[in-house]
Design a protein around this motif. Structure first.
Motif, short mmCIF file in Angstrom:
data_model
loop_
_atom_site.label_atom_id
_atom_site.label_comp_id
_atom_site.label_asym_id
_atom_site.label_seq_id
_atom_site.Cartn_x
_atom_site.Cartn_y
_atom_site.Cartn_z
N CYS A 189 -6.15 47.52 -31.13
CA CYS A 189 -6.39 46.31 -31.92
C CYS A 189 -5.05 45.68 -32.29
O CYS A 189 -4.14 46.37 -32.76
CB CYS A 189 -7.17 46.67 -33.17
N GLY A 191 -4.70 43.43 -34.58
CA GLY A 191 -4.67 43.13 -36.03
C GLY A 191 -4.02 44.25 -36.82
O GLY A 191 -3.32 44.00 -37.81
N CYS A 192 -4.25 45.51 -36.41
CA CYS A 192 -3.73 46.65 -37.19
C CYS A 192 -2.84 47.55 -36.33
O CYS A 192 -2.45 48.63 -36.76
CB CYS A 192 -4.90 47.46 -37.74
N CYS A 227 -9.12 47.30 -41.49
CA CYS A 227 -8.84 46.14 -40.63
C CYS A 227 -10.16 45.43 -40.28
O CYS A 227 -11.11 46.06 -39.80
CB CYS A 227 -8.14 46.60 -39.34
N THR A 229 -10.51 42.96 -38.06
CA THR A 229 -10.57 42.59 -36.64
C THR A 229 -11.32 43.66 -35.83
O THR A 229 -12.13 43.34 -34.96
CB THR A 229 -9.14 42.43 -36.07
N CYS A 230 -11.07 44.93 -36.14
CA CYS A 230 -11.68 46.01 -35.35
C CYS A 230 -12.64 46.85 -36.19
O CYS A 230 -13.08 47.91 -35.74
CB CYS A 230 -10.59 46.90 -34.76
#
Ligand SMILES: [Zn+2]
Ligand SMILES: [Zn+2]
Ligand SMILES: [Zn+2]
Length: 376
Positions: A189, A191-192, A227, A229-230
């Motif tokens: 991911c 995002g993280c 997170c 996003t995931c």
């Protein structure tokens, strides 16, 4: 070659050799076997037989009998006024008073000839493509040799009906590990960075808010949050293989059926715009349709014969290197145009009536009251 494509079962055998105008992307070329032989032959260009009509050239026609039998009705003063009245009533900014009161001074009638050539053609390209591999059966080279592009038989749409369709070339499939996720089905991911957790956006990781002694409620004082996003997994499903880990690569045949149009309106001295005459409704005088048509040579109006020759040559030059002509249609129509001169309150004005359905083109109209109006 003497076949009528509109009447058979529409499966056409196009036994010609072609080269692929589209090569697979460079990075795929390295890892996919070469299919060059699929496109071999034909030199630099796709080779088609010359564009010749089957049978004989057009026999001498008795054009005078064509012309005698097609009469375009005369526009009378009555018809001219009616046409203008119905035109102004369809416009928001034209008053009907002038149309009712005007005095028609002169009607100049002319019949123009419009020549049209339509060419319906097919072109083919091939390209590598892929889709997620879902354990479907693989039609690869072990099942046989792929046919060449123009050997693949497909259903032809009705003549003069444009379409684009894609087909999987038989025996061209192979399965490869997904190049995006390297066969894992998921990737880290962004995002993280794979951690599944991010710094708390509320306290920026400080675990408590600035100038406050109690711990941050958003992250319960941990300074970190899951997170979004995931959803905390640290990885995402690969969008390229949809998580299937492998891709089915195959050669895709793209077939485009297209109409090309050539149009010519005979010369005239009237001030009626050419684009209106091109669209005007006409009286059909002559129609010729075949797998390829011959140029008209002996029409009484020489410029129409020349237009036919020019149109056929233009379409041949534009299409023959890359497409195959399936059907051609050429027509001659008569387009009536009347220039109407009229008098209204001491001035003279002009308008035109064109086409068999008596459409009106107004050059200047005395009873128009909203010049900024954009509604047409
Ligand atoms: Zn994440
Ligand atoms: Zn926090
Ligand atoms: Zn993948």
């Amino acid at each position: 070659m003497d076949r009528d494509l509109s009447e058979d079962d529409s499966v056409v055998d196009l036994s010609f050799e072609a080269e692929s105008p589209l090569a697979p992307p460079a990075e795929l070329l390295e890892r996919l076997p070469s299919y060059d032989w699929l496109f071999q032959g034909g030199g630099q260009q796709i080779m088609f037989p010359p564009l010749e009509a089957p049978g004989r050239p057009l026999e001498q026609r008795c054009w005078s009998s064509f012309l005698e039998h097609s009469r375009v009705p005369l526009v009378t003063e009555e018809v001219a006024r009616e046409a203008l009245l119905s035109f102004v009533s369809s416009k928001c900014c034209y008053g009907s008073t002038a149309a009712g009161d005007l005095i028609i001074q002169e009607l100049k009638q002319q019949t123009l000839c419009r020549y049209r050539l339509e060419t319906f053609s097919e072109s083919r390209i091939s390209e590598w493509t892929f889709q997620p591999f879902t354990n479907q059966s693989v039609d690869g080279p072990q099942r046989g040799t792929s046919p060449r592009l123009w050997d693949i038989k497909v259903q032809v749409p009705p003549m003069f009906q444009e379409d684009t369709r894609k087909f999987q070339v038989p025996h061209s499939s192979l399965v490869k590990e997904c190049h995006k996720c390297h066969g894992r089905g998921r990737y880290k991911c962004s995002g993280c960075h794979g951690a599944g957790m991010v710094r708390c956006p509320s306290c920026s990781g400080a675990k408590r808010k600035a100038k406050q002694s109690r711990r941050c409620q958003m992250c319960s004082g941990s300074g970190r949050r899951r997170c979004s996003t995931c959803s905390g997994r640290g990885s995402k499903t690969c969008a390229t293989c949809k998580g299937e880990k492998r891709l089915l690569h195959f050669i895709q045949l793209v077939i485009m059926w297209k109409n090309s149009l050539f149009e010519f309106v005979s010369e005239h001295r009237l001030n009626c715009p050419r684009e209106l005459l091109a669209k005007a409704k006409g009286e059909s005088l002559f129609k010729d349709e075949n797998t390829a048509v011959y140029p008209i040579v002996d029409f009484p109006l020489r410029e129409i014969s020349l237009a036919s020759q020019r149109g056929i040559a233009e379409h041949r030059a534009a299409l023959s290197p890359r497409a195959r002509v399936l059907q051609q249609r050429q027509t001659i129509e008569l387009i009536p145009v009347t220039e109407v001169h009229y008098w209204y309150r001491g001035q003279t004005y002009v308008y035109y009536i064109y086409g068999t359905d008596h459409r009106v083109h107004v050059v200047d109209y005395p009873d128009r009251y909203c010049f900024g109006c954009t509604i047409i």
